[in-house]
Motif scaffolding. Structure first.
Motif, short mmCIF file in Angstrom:
data_model
loop_
_atom_site.label_atom_id
_atom_site.label_comp_id
_atom_site.label_asym_id
_atom_site.label_seq_id
_atom_site.Cartn_x
_atom_site.Cartn_y
_atom_site.Cartn_z
N UNK A 422 0.83 -1.21 0.00
CA UNK A 422 0.00 0.00 0.00
C UNK A 422 0.86 1.25 0.00
N UNK A 423 0.43 2.22 -0.84
CA UNK A 423 1.08 3.54 -0.79
C UNK A 423 0.11 4.50 -0.15
N UNK A 424 0.56 5.23 0.87
CA UNK A 424 -0.25 6.25 1.52
C UNK A 424 0.40 7.61 1.34
N UNK A 425 -0.42 8.59 0.98
CA UNK A 425 0.07 9.97 0.99
C UNK A 425 -0.76 10.73 2.01
N UNK A 426 -0.12 11.26 3.02
CA UNK A 426 -0.82 11.90 4.13
C UNK A 426 -0.20 13.26 4.40
N UNK A 427 -0.94 14.07 5.16
CA UNK A 427 -0.34 15.33 5.58
C UNK A 427 -0.33 15.41 7.10
N UNK A 428 0.78 15.85 7.61
CA UNK A 428 0.87 16.15 9.04
C UNK A 428 1.27 17.62 9.13
N UNK A 429 1.48 18.12 10.32
CA UNK A 429 1.83 19.53 10.43
C UNK A 429 3.11 19.80 9.64
N UNK A 430 3.00 20.62 8.66
CA UNK A 430 4.15 21.08 7.86
C UNK A 430 4.93 19.97 7.15
N UNK A 431 4.38 18.77 7.07
CA UNK A 431 5.04 17.72 6.29
C UNK A 431 4.01 16.96 5.46
N UNK A 432 4.51 16.46 4.32
CA UNK A 432 3.71 15.52 3.54
C UNK A 432 4.41 14.18 3.65
N UNK A 433 3.63 13.15 3.98
CA UNK A 433 4.22 11.85 4.26
C UNK A 433 3.92 10.87 3.15
#
Ligand code: ADP
Length: 511
Positions: A422-433
């Motif tokens: 699985x590929x996940x693209x997420x956002x956290x504070x000031x970062x893209x994961x």
């Protein structure tokens, strides 16, 4: 010893100290001599004044200074000096130790000044060395006879012919007139002998002081020079390439600080050289690895070619199989060279640090689409979880595509059939994961620190055509660094692995 710093220091210190001690002792001895003379003088004046008093009462009774022999003999031995008694007209009427009191009293007396008849000198008796000498002294006594003052002088006594301290005290009569004078002559030889002793003591003390100073100064200079010497030696060992020897810093003064500076220089140099050596070792390992990786497929291709040429293999099936193998190895060679070039370009730092706005979700989706067939062949479920809206990151689109490709390729490669990737693209504070998770074989914890290195493979035994080059993650790491991203791997053996890459969101730039 050569003209060492210590010797120079020692010599200059000792020169100064010796001059200092010498002049102090010289001054002290002069002072002592003067003090001793002055004390003797005082003593003579006091005694002489006493004697003058006695003689005054004597004169008051007898009217003259006759018959003084006994008195003078006693006084002379008590005062340790020669005594002359002069009457008002400066005639010597008595002398201690000469036994001539009577004669002088009765006679016309000796007026020793220029007016005297030379015949009178004959009466002075034996033992007197110089009548003129007596005259010379008496002629100096104006202050005594005219002013009634005490007179004193240290000189080479012309009468006794030796160095003496002479004191003359007026005898003042009851009517206030000066009735005569007492002269005391004390030889200075005693004082000189005494001074000789003093000089010995002072000289001894001086030599002792200089020896002690020598001891102290030599320790002092040694203490100053020792750390410098140690530093010199350490610097010499450093010059020979040994940076392990550190200087022992014992003080916080300039010398101590110099030691600290040298130590930190040595540390920096050692670090620098270790880095150089490490880089050199990495380079050598790399060359060895590259040679090995290149040689293997070439050897295989050559062996097959020879087998085909010399007719060992002639059945069409075999020939086809051999040709396929040769094609695979050629492809592997091509891939290897392409990756090497790629890696070298990335490492050279000349890589396009393009700062285009990149939608990571789009990239993830397109790579997943690209690799779906590969996953299906292995019966692996490959999904992209990109439902969350995330801002674009800044970077190089081609390189980021390559990164996702490498991670997915590995995940599929190291996951058995039936697993999921699985590929996940997420956002956290000031970062893209970017998160790539698989249910594969996992990576042993002890291999994790090395996983990003060039040519590193966990399972070294069967990593041939099934077909890692060991360069994928090294390239991935370069791309991650290029984007100032951070990578974390979590893995459990036989359960799966997750690569988490966190890309910074630069808030200063439009997204
Ligand atoms: P390779 O071309 O051999 O895959 P990589 O640099 O891409 O080289 O990976 C280095 C090693 O890391 C691989 O040989 C493999 O042992 C291990 N590895 C990489 N990704 C995974 C993964 N998802 N699961 C298990 N092992 C992995």
């Amino acid at each position: 010893m050569r003209h060492s710093l210590q010797l120079k220091l020692l010599f200059s210190f000792m020169l100064v100290i010796t001059i200092l001690i010498g002049s102090v002792l010289f001054g002290v001895s002069i002072l002592v001599k003067e003090q001793t003379l002055a004390a003797k003088q005082q003593e003579l004046i006091a005694k002489g004044t006493d004697l003058a008093g006695t003689l005054q009462s004597f004169h008051a009774e007898t009217g003259d200074f006759a018959d003084l022999d006994l008195l003078l003999a006693n006084a002379a031995s008590y005062l340790d000096s020669r005594i002359w008694v002069l009457d008002a007209s400066r005639r010597v009427v008595n002398m201690s130790g000469m036994g001539m009191g009577k004669g002088m009293g009765r006679g016309p007396g000796w007026r020793m000044n220029s007016g005297s008849s030379p015949g009178n000198f004959g009466q002075m008796g034996v033992g007197l060395q110089s009548q003129g000498g007596m005259n010379t002294i008496i002629n100096e006594l104006d202050s005594v006879f005219i002013d009634g003052k005490t007179w004193t002088k240290t000189f080479n006594n012309p009468y006794y012919g030796e160095k003496m301290l002479v004191v003359a005290i007026p005898i003042t009569l009851a009517n206030g007139k000066i009735g005569g004078a007492v002269l005391l002559h004390a030889p200075v030889a005693d004082i000189d002998a005494f001074m000789q002793h003093i000089y010995y003591y002072i000289g001894g003390a001086g030599i002792l002081a200089i020896l002690i100073a020598l001891l102290i100064v030599s320790r002092l200079t040694r203490d100053v020079v020792r750390p410098l010497k140690a530093m010199q030696q350490t610097a010499e060992t450093m010059a020979l390439g040994d940076y392990s020897a550190l200087i022992k810093v014992e003080t916080s003064d300039e010398v101590g600080r110099l030691g600290l500076a040298l130590n930190s220089l040595a540390r920096d140099l050692a670090q620098y050289i270790a880095q150089l050596e490490n880089a050199e070792k990495l380079r050598r390992d790399f060359v060895a690895n590259v040679s090995h990786e290149l040689r293997t497929p070439l050897t295989i291709i050559r062996g097959y070619t020879e087998a085909l040429l010399d007719g060992t293999v002639d059945s069409p099936d075999q020939t086809l199989k051999y040709h396929r193998q040769m094609r695979d190895e050629s492809e592997r060679l091509e891939r290897l060279i392409k990756e090497l070039l790629d890696l070298s370009r990335l490492q050279s730092g000349r890589t396009e640090p393009a700062q285009d706005p990149i939608p990571l979700t789009a990239i993830a989706n397109s790579v997943v689409n690209m690799m779906n067939q590969q996953a299906q062949q292995k019966q692996i479920t490959l999904t992209a979880n990109t439902s969350q809206h995330v801002p674009d990151i800044h970077g190089n689109g081609d390189r980021l595509t390559q990164l996702v490709f490498i991670l997915l390729d590995n995940a599929i490669k190291y996951t058995p059939s039936g697993g999921t990737v699985t590929v996940n693209i997420l956002q956290d504070i000031k970062v893209v994961i970017l998160k790539v998770t698989d249910t594969g074989i996992g990576i042993p914890a002890e291999d994790l620190p090395y996983i990003w290195e060039r040519f590193y493979k966990v399972d070294k035994s069967h990593c041939r055509a099934d077909d890692g080059t060991g360069l994928g993650l090294a390239i991935a790491k370069q791309i991650i660094d290029l984007h100032q991203a951070e990578a974390v791997i979590t893995s459990e053996l036989r359960l799966g692995t997750t690569f988490t890459i966190r890309f910074p969101l630069d808030t200063n730039r439009d997204t």
